[in-house]
Design an enzyme around this catalytic site. Structure first.
Site, PDB file in Angstrom:
ATOM      1  N   TYR A 140       0.828  -1.215   0.000  1.00  0.00           N
ATOM      2  CA  TYR A 140       0.000   0.000   0.000  1.00  0.00           C
ATOM      3  C   TYR A 140       0.860   1.262   0.000  1.00  0.00           C
ATOM      4  O   TYR A 140       0.417   2.307  -0.469  1.00  0.00           O
ATOM      5  CB  TYR A 140      -0.902   0.036   1.241  1.00  0.00           C
ATOM      6  CG  TYR A 140      -2.251  -0.617   1.072  1.00  0.00           C
ATOM      7  CD1 TYR A 140      -2.365  -1.919   0.607  1.00  0.00           C
ATOM      8  CD2 TYR A 140      -3.416   0.070   1.400  1.00  0.00           C
ATOM      9  CE1 TYR A 140      -3.603  -2.522   0.479  1.00  0.00           C
ATOM     10  CE2 TYR A 140      -4.657  -0.524   1.272  1.00  0.00           C
ATOM     11  CZ  TYR A 140      -4.741  -1.819   0.806  1.00  0.00           C
ATOM     12  OH  TYR A 140      -5.979  -2.407   0.684  1.00  0.00           O
ATOM     13  N   LYS A 190       3.052 -15.320   1.794  1.00  0.00           N
ATOM     14  CA  LYS A 190       3.248 -16.021   0.518  1.00  0.00           C
ATOM     15  C   LYS A 190       4.747 -16.270   0.385  1.00  0.00           C
ATOM     16  O   LYS A 190       5.405 -15.863  -0.577  1.00  0.00           O
ATOM     17  CB  LYS A 190       2.679 -15.156  -0.624  1.00  0.00           C
ATOM     18  CG  LYS A 190       2.628 -15.849  -1.972  1.00  0.00           C
ATOM     19  CD  LYS A 190       1.546 -16.924  -2.088  1.00  0.00           C
ATOM     20  CE  LYS A 190       1.650 -17.653  -3.409  1.00  0.00           C
ATOM     21  NZ  LYS A 190       0.779 -18.842  -3.491  1.00  0.00           N
ATOM     22  N   ASP A 222      -3.090 -18.212  -0.147  1.00  0.00           N
ATOM     23  CA  ASP A 222      -4.120 -18.881  -0.963  1.00  0.00           C
ATOM     24  C   ASP A 222      -4.796 -19.988  -0.158  1.00  0.00           C
ATOM     25  O   ASP A 222      -6.020 -20.148  -0.160  1.00  0.00           O
ATOM     26  CB  ASP A 222      -3.538 -19.399  -2.291  1.00  0.00           C
ATOM     27  CG  ASP A 222      -2.242 -20.174  -2.147  1.00  0.00           C
ATOM     28  OD1 ASP A 222      -1.652 -20.186  -1.042  1.00  0.00           O
ATOM     29  OD2 ASP A 222      -1.788 -20.782  -3.138  1.00  0.00           O
ATOM     30  N   ASP A 246      -6.382  -6.938   3.930  1.00  0.00           N
ATOM     31  CA  ASP A 246      -7.529  -6.273   3.300  1.00  0.00           C
ATOM     32  C   ASP A 246      -8.457  -7.319   2.707  1.00  0.00           C
ATOM     33  O   ASP A 246      -9.679  -7.303   2.919  1.00  0.00           O
ATOM     34  CB  ASP A 246      -7.019  -5.319   2.210  1.00  0.00           C
ATOM     35  CG  ASP A 246      -8.160  -4.629   1.494  1.00  0.00           C
ATOM     36  OD1 ASP A 246      -9.063  -4.106   2.183  1.00  0.00           O
ATOM     37  OD2 ASP A 246      -8.150  -4.610   0.252  1.00  0.00           O
ATOM     38  N   ASP A 250     -12.294  -8.979   4.466  1.00  0.00           N
ATOM     39  CA  ASP A 250     -13.621  -8.929   3.831  1.00  0.00           C
ATOM     40  C   ASP A 250     -14.222 -10.326   3.766  1.00  0.00           C
ATOM     41  O   ASP A 250     -15.416 -10.531   3.996  1.00  0.00           O
ATOM     42  CB  ASP A 250     -13.530  -8.361   2.404  1.00  0.00           C
ATOM     43  CG  ASP A 250     -13.796  -6.863   2.359  1.00  0.00           C
ATOM     44  OD1 ASP A 250     -13.573  -6.192   3.389  1.00  0.00           O
ATOM     45  OD2 ASP A 250     -14.230  -6.361   1.303  1.00  0.00           O
TER      46      ASP A 250
HETATM   47  C1  IPM Z   1     -10.419  -1.223   4.103  1.00  0.00           C
HETATM   48  C2  IPM Z   1     -10.705  -0.553   2.784  1.00  0.00           C
HETATM   49  C3  IPM Z   1      -9.564   0.409   2.469  1.00  0.00           C
HETATM   50  C4  IPM Z   1      -8.297  -0.415   2.339  1.00  0.00           C
HETATM   51  C5  IPM Z   1      -9.798   1.270   1.228  1.00  0.00           C
HETATM   52  C6  IPM Z   1     -11.090   2.063   1.335  1.00  0.00           C
HETATM   53  C7  IPM Z   1      -8.645   2.185   0.954  1.00  0.00           C
HETATM   54  O1  IPM Z   1     -10.907  -1.498   1.789  1.00  0.00           O
HETATM   55  O2  IPM Z   1     -10.285  -0.516   5.110  1.00  0.00           O
HETATM   56  O3  IPM Z   1     -10.354  -2.456   4.121  1.00  0.00           O
HETATM   57  O4  IPM Z   1      -8.021  -0.980   1.274  1.00  0.00           O
HETATM   58  O5  IPM Z   1      -7.567  -0.507   3.330  1.00  0.00           O
HETATM   59 MG    MG Z   2     -10.948  -3.499   2.492  1.00  0.00          MG
END
Ligand code: IPM
Ligand code: MG
Length: 356
Positions: A140, A190, A222, A246, A250
């Protein structure tokens, strides 16, 4: 008296933050919380007012406060802006400026919401895992980065970089959290392909020497993605880099079927923190009084626990959320047949009533 910076941001940010403020007001009035709120701008709405998604004033105020409560940032109308002006830069900027390297993303399945998951009940029931994501390094932020012309064509580059000190400090965070849980850390990398991950794995092993009571295992990313949907209850704490965290967070959030329920914390080395729901700004439903405010309200609870040493008030909020779910009240995103569907504002009031 603690001083908290409130950053509603964009989309549903304002309406969900309004519910968290109700909860704080009620804890102030009836339970001696003593929290003082100041308000600031971030994201697209900050860009509209000041020309920057992260105004200097927001950073200055943040540094004077004890913690930050953030709603969400982002919206389609800002997607065509140059990268530095987009709402997401505001979020990445504040994380980086305040060195909030340790991002805690719990994924908990509320028993009342077991049917909200797309996975089989037996796979997810009782799920309680914590993803510890490194938040201010890795690909990032690594240099070099950019898009340039090379050999007569466009060439894009980002760099996955970690100093050993950056790996060690997120490792310590993860092990210390595991000590308060089931004492198991799974480090995700990885390392079979990437040198930066080879270093990650080595440093995690070194850090683990300080925590003989915690078991350390390693998993390739993975495989970890596969195991998260196959048998997620095998995990206690997962620690991983910015990008992998990240993606995996999710995935983990969705196991619970209720991304609208999950809070998060981003902490620096002094446990100064920014607290925010895991979900985004959902501009498509903004202003309709249907967004789920519980992740934001639970973010207040996390703040009380991790940054303000007020665990008993945090417990009060969590208990209130459970009471309201037991009573069958749901916002639309977590509702099933037979539930009583309520709006954002009414959900906030129900939590306040349950606390009082
Ligand atoms: C998160 C989001 C952020 C990230 C974005 C909005 C920049 O997806 O907090 O997970 O990628 O960190
Ligand atoms: Mg995110």
């Amino acid at each position: 008296m603690s001083k908290i910076l409130i950053l509603p941001g964009d989309g549903i940010g304002k309406e969900i933050i309004a519910q968290a403020i109700k909860v704080i007001d009620s804890l102030n009035a009836n339970h001696g919380l003593g929290m003082n709120l100041v308000h600031g701008l971030i994201g697209g709405s900050a860009y509209e007012e000041t020309g920057s998604p992260l105004p200097e004033e927001t950073l200055v105020t943040a540094k004077e406060c004890d913690s930050i409560l953030l709603g969400a940032v982002g919206g389609q109308q800002w997607e065509s802006l140059e990268r530095e002006l987009r709402p997401e830069r505001g979020l990445l900027g504040i994380r980086s400026e305040l060195d909030l390297f340790s991002n805690l993303r719990p994924a908990i399945l509320y028993p009342q919401l077991a049917n909200a998951s797309t996975l089989k009940n037996e796979v997810v029931s009782g799920l309680d895992l914590m993803i510890v994501r490194e938040l201010v390094g890795g690909i990032y932020f690594g240099q070099p980065r950019g898009i340039e012309i090379k050999d007569g064509e466009r060439f894009g580059v980002n760099s996955a970089t970690y100093f050993e000190s950056e790996i060690a400090r997120i490792g310590h965070s993860a092990f210390q959290i595991a000590q308060k849980r089931d004492k198991r850390v799974c480090s995700v990398d990885k390392a079979n392909v990437l040198e930066v991950c080879e270093l990650w794995r080595e440093v995690m092993e070194e850090v683990s020497q300080d925590y003989p009571d915690v078991e350390l295992t390693h998993m390739l990313v993975d495989t970890a993605a596969m195991q998260l949907v196959r048998a997620p209850k095998q995990f206690d704490v997962m620690v991983t880099s910015n990008l992998f965290g990240d993606i995996l967070s999710d995935c983990a959030a969705m196991l619970t079927g209720s991304i609208g329920m999950l809070p998060s914390a981003s902490l620096n080395k002094n446990n100064y923190g920014m607290y925010e729901p895991i979900h985004g700004s959902a501009p498509d439903i903004a202003g309709n009084d249907i967004a789920n405010p519980l992740a934001t309200i639970l973010s207040v609870s996390m703040m009380l626990r991790y940054s303000l040493s007020q665990a008993s008030l945090a417990d009060k909020i969590n208990a209130a959320v459970n009471v309201v779910l037991d009573q069958g009240y749901r916002t639309k995103d977590i509702s099933a047949a037979g539930d009583t569907i309520v709006g954002t504002d009414a959900m906030g009031d129900l939590i306040v009533d349950a606390i009082e």
